[in-house]
Design a protein around this motif. Structure first.
Motif, PDB file in Angstrom:
ATOM      1  N   SER A 138       0.830  -1.199   0.000  1.00 47.84           N
ATOM      2  CA  SER A 138       0.000   0.000   0.000  1.00 47.84           C
ATOM      3  C   SER A 138       0.867   1.253   0.000  1.00 47.84           C
ATOM      4  CB  SER A 138      -0.907   0.016   1.234  1.00 47.84           C
ATOM      5  OG  SER A 138      -0.149   0.251   2.407  1.00 47.84           O
ATOM      6  N   ALA A 139       0.291   2.339  -0.517  1.00 45.20           N
ATOM      7  CA  ALA A 139       1.010   3.615  -0.508  1.00 45.20           C
ATOM      8  C   ALA A 139       1.350   4.071   0.912  1.00 45.20           C
ATOM      9  CB  ALA A 139       0.193   4.675  -1.249  1.00 45.20           C
ATOM     10  N   PRO A 140       0.431   3.964   1.897  1.00 43.38           N
ATOM     11  CA  PRO A 140       0.807   4.359   3.266  1.00 43.38           C
ATOM     12  C   PRO A 140       1.940   3.514   3.835  1.00 43.38           C
ATOM     13  CG  PRO A 140      -1.579   4.286   3.044  1.00 43.38           C
ATOM     14  CD  PRO A 140      -1.025   3.672   1.799  1.00 43.38           C
ATOM     15  N   GLY A 141       1.940   2.213   3.524  1.00 44.15           N
ATOM     16  CA  GLY A 141       3.025   1.362   3.997  1.00 44.15           C
ATOM     17  C   GLY A 141       4.350   1.734   3.372  1.00 44.15           C
ATOM     18  N   ILE A 142       4.327   2.060   2.081  1.00 40.25           N
ATOM     19  CA  ILE A 142       5.549   2.481   1.391  1.00 40.25           C
ATOM     20  C   ILE A 142       6.043   3.805   1.964  1.00 40.25           C
ATOM     21  CG2 ILE A 142       6.518   3.182  -0.835  1.00 40.25           C
ATOM     22  CD1 ILE A 142       4.477   1.235  -2.145  1.00 40.25           C
ATOM     23  N   ARG A 143       5.111   4.730   2.204  1.00 37.20           N
ATOM     24  CA  ARG A 143       5.516   6.019   2.787  1.00 37.20           C
ATOM     25  C   ARG A 143       6.166   5.811   4.152  1.00 37.20           C
ATOM     26  NH1 ARG A 143       4.389  11.624   2.588  1.00 37.20           N
ATOM     27  NH2 ARG A 143       4.602  12.591   4.642  1.00 37.20           N
ATOM     28  N   TYR A 144       5.540   4.972   4.992  1.00 36.23           N
ATOM     29  CA  TYR A 144       6.104   4.727   6.321  1.00 36.23           C
ATOM     30  C   TYR A 144       7.517   4.160   6.193  1.00 36.23           C
ATOM     31  CZ  TYR A 144       6.613   3.172  11.142  1.00 36.23           C
ATOM     32  OH  TYR A 144       7.069   3.003  12.416  1.00 36.23           O
ATOM     33  N   PHE A 145       7.694   3.215   5.291  1.00 31.45           N
ATOM     34  CA  PHE A 145       9.017   2.626   5.091  1.00 31.45           C
ATOM     35  C   PHE A 145      10.026   3.694   4.670  1.00 31.45           C
ATOM     36  CE2 PHE A 145      12.062   1.024   1.944  1.00 31.45           C
ATOM     37  CZ  PHE A 145      12.826   0.205   2.763  1.00 31.45           C
ATOM     38  N   LEU A 146       9.648   4.566   3.736  1.00 27.02           N
ATOM     39  CA  LEU A 146      10.574   5.569   3.207  1.00 27.02           C
ATOM     40  C   LEU A 146      10.994   6.595   4.250  1.00 27.02           C
ATOM     41  CD1 LEU A 146       9.036   6.200  -0.339  1.00 27.02           C
ATOM     42  CD2 LEU A 146      11.090   4.876   0.220  1.00 27.02           C
ATOM     43  N   LEU A 147      10.128   6.874   5.216  1.00 30.33           N
ATOM     44  CA  LEU A 147      10.494   7.874   6.226  1.00 30.33           C
ATOM     45  C   LEU A 147      10.975   7.250   7.534  1.00 30.33           C
ATOM     46  CD1 LEU A 147       8.069   8.130   8.571  1.00 30.33           C
ATOM     47  CD2 LEU A 147       6.870   9.253   6.716  1.00 30.33           C
ATOM     48  N   SER A 148      11.014   5.923   7.585  1.00 28.25           N
ATOM     49  CA  SER A 148      11.371   5.245   8.842  1.00 28.25           C
ATOM     50  C   SER A 148      12.841   5.411   9.209  1.00 28.25           C
ATOM     51  CB  SER A 148      11.030   3.749   8.760  1.00 28.25           C
ATOM     52  OG  SER A 148      11.790   3.110   7.741  1.00 28.25           O
ATOM     53  N   VAL A 149      13.663   5.702   8.222  1.00 25.75           N
ATOM     54  CA  VAL A 149      15.096   5.936   8.440  1.00 25.75           C
ATOM     55  C   VAL A 149      15.386   7.394   8.122  1.00 25.75           C
ATOM     56  CG1 VAL A 149      17.417   5.363   7.617  1.00 25.75           C
ATOM     57  CG2 VAL A 149      15.715   3.553   7.912  1.00 25.75           C
ATOM     58  N   PRO A 150      16.144   8.103   8.962  1.00 27.09           N
ATOM     59  CA  PRO A 150      16.421   9.521   8.705  1.00 27.09           C
ATOM     60  C   PRO A 150      16.976   9.757   7.302  1.00 27.09           C
ATOM     61  CG  PRO A 150      17.191   8.923  10.890  1.00 27.09           C
ATOM     62  CD  PRO A 150      16.771   7.643  10.225  1.00 27.09           C
ATOM     63  N   TYR A 151      16.636  10.904   6.744  1.00 23.82           N
ATOM     64  CA  TYR A 151      16.968  11.209   5.356  1.00 23.82           C
ATOM     65  C   TYR A 151      18.464  11.135   5.060  1.00 23.82           C
ATOM     66  CZ  TYR A 151      18.890  15.836   6.426  1.00 23.82           C
ATOM     67  OH  TYR A 151      19.688  16.858   6.887  1.00 23.82           O
ATOM     68  N   ASN A 152      19.303  11.352   6.090  1.00 21.97           N
ATOM     69  CA  ASN A 152      20.759  11.390   5.857  1.00 21.97           C
ATOM     70  C   ASN A 152      21.427  10.042   6.080  1.00 21.97           C
ATOM     71  OD1 ASN A 152      20.459  11.280   8.602  1.00 21.97           O
ATOM     72  ND2 ASN A 152      21.576  13.160   9.053  1.00 21.97           N
ATOM     73  N   LYS A 153      20.636   8.980   6.198  1.00 17.91           N
ATOM     74  CA  LYS A 153      21.149   7.617   6.320  1.00 17.91           C
ATOM     75  C   LYS A 153      20.691   6.800   5.117  1.00 17.91           C
ATOM     76  CE  LYS A 153      22.556   8.523  10.552  1.00 17.91           C
ATOM     77  NZ  LYS A 153      24.000   8.763  10.830  1.00 17.91           N
ATOM     78  N   GLN A 154      21.545   5.906   4.660  1.00 13.59           N
ATOM     79  CA  GLN A 154      21.131   5.038   3.559  1.00 13.59           C
ATOM     80  C   GLN A 154      19.963   4.162   3.996  1.00 13.59           C
ATOM     81  OE1 GLN A 154      24.148   2.731   1.628  1.00 13.59           O
ATOM     82  NE2 GLN A 154      25.148   4.523   0.721  1.00 13.59           N
ATOM     83  N   LEU A 155      19.047   3.932   3.075  1.00 19.22           N
ATOM     84  CA  LEU A 155      17.863   3.117   3.334  1.00 19.22           C
ATOM     85  C   LEU A 155      17.940   1.881   2.456  1.00 19.22           C
ATOM     86  CD1 LEU A 155      15.049   2.764   4.607  1.00 19.22           C
ATOM     87  CD2 LEU A 155      14.128   4.147   2.728  1.00 19.22           C
ATOM     88  N   ASN A 156      17.748   0.715   3.061  1.00 24.41           N
ATOM     89  CA  ASN A 156      17.849  -0.541   2.322  1.00 24.41           C
ATOM     90  C   ASN A 156      16.464  -1.130   2.107  1.00 24.41           C
ATOM     91  OD1 ASN A 156      19.222  -2.720   1.063  1.00 24.41           O
ATOM     92  ND2 ASN A 156      18.958  -3.943   2.921  1.00 24.41           N
ATOM     93  N   LEU A 157      16.067  -1.200   0.847  1.00 25.69           N
ATOM     94  CA  LEU A 157      14.760  -1.758   0.505  1.00 25.69           C
ATOM     95  C   LEU A 157      14.833  -3.271   0.451  1.00 25.69           C
ATOM     96  CD1 LEU A 157      11.827  -1.510  -0.554  1.00 25.69           C
ATOM     97  CD2 LEU A 157      12.800  -1.332  -2.851  1.00 25.69           C
ATOM     98  N   ASN A 158      14.021  -3.926   1.273  1.00 26.70           N
ATOM     99  CA  ASN A 158      13.780  -5.355   1.119  1.00 26.70           C
ATOM    100  C   ASN A 158      12.324  -5.595   1.446  1.00 26.70           C
ATOM    101  OD1 ASN A 158      13.507  -6.411   4.023  1.00 26.70           O
ATOM    102  ND2 ASN A 158      15.478  -5.335   4.110  1.00 26.70           N
ATOM    103  N   PHE A 159      11.787  -6.682   0.956  1.00 23.98           N
ATOM    104  CA  PHE A 159      10.345  -6.875   1.036  1.00 23.98           C
ATOM    105  C   PHE A 159       9.882  -7.271   2.430  1.00 23.98           C
ATOM    106  CE2 PHE A 159      11.323  -7.307  -3.507  1.00 23.98           C
ATOM    107  CZ  PHE A 159      10.533  -6.254  -3.959  1.00 23.98           C
ATOM    108  N   ASP A 160      10.758  -7.840   3.235  1.00 22.91           N
ATOM    109  CA  ASP A 160      10.400  -8.083   4.634  1.00 22.91           C
ATOM    110  C   ASP A 160      10.191  -6.760   5.361  1.00 22.91           C
ATOM    111  OD1 ASP A 160      10.489 -10.809   4.359  1.00 22.91           O
ATOM    112  OD2 ASP A 160      12.543 -11.016   5.124  1.00 22.91           O
ATOM    113  N   ALA A 161      11.070  -5.795   5.083  1.00 23.88           N
ATOM    114  CA  ALA A 161      10.940  -4.480   5.719  1.00 23.88           C
ATOM    115  C   ALA A 161       9.669  -3.777   5.255  1.00 23.88           C
ATOM    116  CB  ALA A 161      12.158  -3.625   5.411  1.00 23.88           C
ATOM    117  N   LEU A 162       9.343  -3.914   3.968  1.00 22.08           N
ATOM    118  CA  LEU A 162       8.107  -3.317   3.465  1.00 22.08           C
ATOM    119  C   LEU A 162       6.883  -3.943   4.120  1.00 22.08           C
ATOM    120  CD1 LEU A 162       8.384  -2.721  -0.387  1.00 22.08           C
ATOM    121  CD2 LEU A 162       7.853  -1.045   1.376  1.00 22.08           C
ATOM    122  N   SER A 163       6.914  -5.271   4.268  1.00 25.24           N
ATOM    123  CA  SER A 163       5.795  -5.959   4.929  1.00 25.24           C
ATOM    124  C   SER A 163       5.669  -5.507   6.380  1.00 25.24           C
ATOM    125  CB  SER A 163       5.997  -7.478   4.865  1.00 25.24           C
ATOM    126  OG  SER A 163       5.985  -7.933   3.528  1.00 25.24           O
TER     127      SER A 163
END
Length: 466
Positions: free
Chosen positions: A289-314
């Motif tokens: 869902s878009a809200p879940g994706i948004r939460y994932f994208l902002l869950s790590v501070p903007y100045n830190k690398q963010l690692n996309l994996n599907f477990d984290a998205l779930s």
């Protein structure tokens, strides 16, 4: 007080705008040659958080986000498709706003398109020619880097010798230049079929870098507060923006530079060749869902690398669902008059922790932790029926305040139930009262087919979307 890490100084600084109570903010927006990938939207969400928090702090924000609708890839793809630039990019601009809205980003106040600001770019280049920061060569115009001794002050790169590269959009050998480091401000057409504009500079089109300088200064002035974008733009794009803007005006261009870190996929750089390239739409097509994706994208501070994996998205999906369930339980809880002082203090503590996190260079992970701690404490109080009427009102207002920044709770879904669905819920309640459980089950199944999940609680029926 709000502290921001300024790429220009290399340190965290207290944010003090040029004009009391007002902020001019420019975000380097997308190049609309294709659908936006999830890395683009990591930056877009980060810019949205910055915009929202500045407003939360009481500033009047003028937010400008450009759209690059002319550059080499767009020209190549539009010609391949047999379309004009406008016809080719219109599809992707429409898609951009659809995705932008779905992710809960507030639209910028001003969205200039490069093709609509050619006169401003021409005017800026003419100023650079007059001050000897630019020169003509073989029908094109270049910025003379040797004329700007401070070149490199943003990226901190040692530019001794000839350095070429840093972007696929640097024009290196196509035209004759004084120095290999010099970059194109205006490009003469490579062929009679290549899109170009007739101007006082001659027939041609702008270089990529001049676009942002011209558009940002038109709407925010020759010096403004914040310029933000992806970390990959520090060099050469933002470095070149500084050189050409300050070369033309003799003034500081931007006071605070913010850069959003990369998004990786399973620890690797995202690329089509690796098969790990995802647009926002690819992820929603996979059921996220878009809200879940948004939460994932902002869950790590903007100045830190963010690692996309599907477990984290779930996991993000579950967290958003849990937060929305919590708000619904609180909203529907039957409370007695008065206040529970312990919960009142919990709310104040959560607000202090939220503010402290966001004031510390927009540390969203700390802000989310403050909300998580509050929900655990309130859930316990709800289970023990210790929430009072004043607490309920205060806590719901607090969640709204948090959501003006994070936008993860969304609208109260009860407001979007149409009369037909509400009538079915009421009918089911009446069937249960009559002990007609067969009909009650039929209605539950019908609502489930419409994406409405019912939950019978001690305080009545609750519902949520799948």
């Amino acid at each position: 007080m709000l502290q921001l890490h300024n790429t220009l100084s290399g340190r965290s600084e207290e944010f003090r705008p040029l004009r009391e109570g007002e902020v001019g903010f420019y975000y380097c927006g997308p190049t609309v040659w294709d659908y936006g990938h999830i890395g683009n939207f990591r930056s877009a969400v980060a810019a949205d958080i910055l915009r929202r928090y500045l407003k939360f702090k009481g500033y009047r924000v003028t937010h400008v986000m450009n759209i690059t609708d002319v550059e080499d890839r767009i020209i190549a793809m539009s010609q391949k498709a047999g379309l004009s630039i406008d016809d080719y990019t219109s599809k992707y601009i429409d898609a951009l706003w659809q995705d932008f809205d779905a992710l809960g980003c507030e639209r910028p106040d001003i969205v200039p398109r490069a093709t609509r600001h050619i006169p401003e770019m021409v005017g800026l280049i003419e100023r650079l020619l007059k001050t000897q920061h630019a020169y003509k060569s073989d029908g094109s115009i270049y910025y003379r880097i040797s004329s700007f001794p401070e070149y490199g002050k943003l990226s901190k790169i040692n530019f001794a010798g000839n350095i070429v590269g840093g972007s696929e959009r640097i024009d290196t050998d196509r035209y004759e230049k004084e120095d290999a480091r010099d970059f194109a401000l205006w490009k003469g057409p490579g062929s009679s079929t290549e899109p170009a504009w007739e101007t006082a500079l001659g027939r041609g089109r702008p270089g990529w870098h001049i676009e942002c300088s011209a558009m940002s200064m038109k709407y925010l002035g020759e010096t403004f507060d914040i310029h933000a974008g992806g970390i990959d733009l520090v060099f050469p794009h933002h470095e070149n923006e500084i050189a050409q803007s300050e070369g033309a005006t003799g003034k500081q261009f931007v006071r605070y530079w913010l850069h959003f870190e990369h998004l990786k996929v399973e620890g690797e750089t995202m690329s089509k060749s690796k098969g790990n390239y995802y647009t926002f739409r690819d992820l929603t097509n996979k059921g996220y869902s878009a809200p879940g994706i948004r939460y994932f994208l902002l869950s790590v501070p903007y100045n830190k690398q963010l690692n996309l994996n599907f477990d984290a998205l779930s996991g993000a999906e579950k967290t958003v669902s849990s937060l929305r369930d919590f708000r619904a339980r609180l909203n529907e809880a039957r409370t007695e008059p008065g206040a529970n002082e312990t919960l009142h203090e919990a709310g104040l503590r959560a607000l202090r922790d939220f503010d402290a996190g966001m004031d510390d260079d927009l540390n969203t992970s700390v802000a989310l932790a403050a909300i998580d701690n509050l929900t655990r404490e309130v859930n316990t109080a709800l289970a023990r029926k210790q929430v009072r009427e004043d607490n309920k009102r205060e806590l719901l207002d607090l969640l709204k305040r948090f959501d003006t920044v994070l936008n993860i709770f969304g609208d109260d879904q009860r407001e979007i139930l149409d009369s037909e669905v509400q009538a079915l819920i009421d009918e089911r309640q009446e069937a249960r009262r009559r002990r007609d459980f067969g009909r009650a089950d039929e209605i539950r199944d019908e609502l489930a087919s419409r994406g409405i999940i019912l939950e019978d609680t001690k305080d009545g029926v609750r519902w949520k979307r799948k």
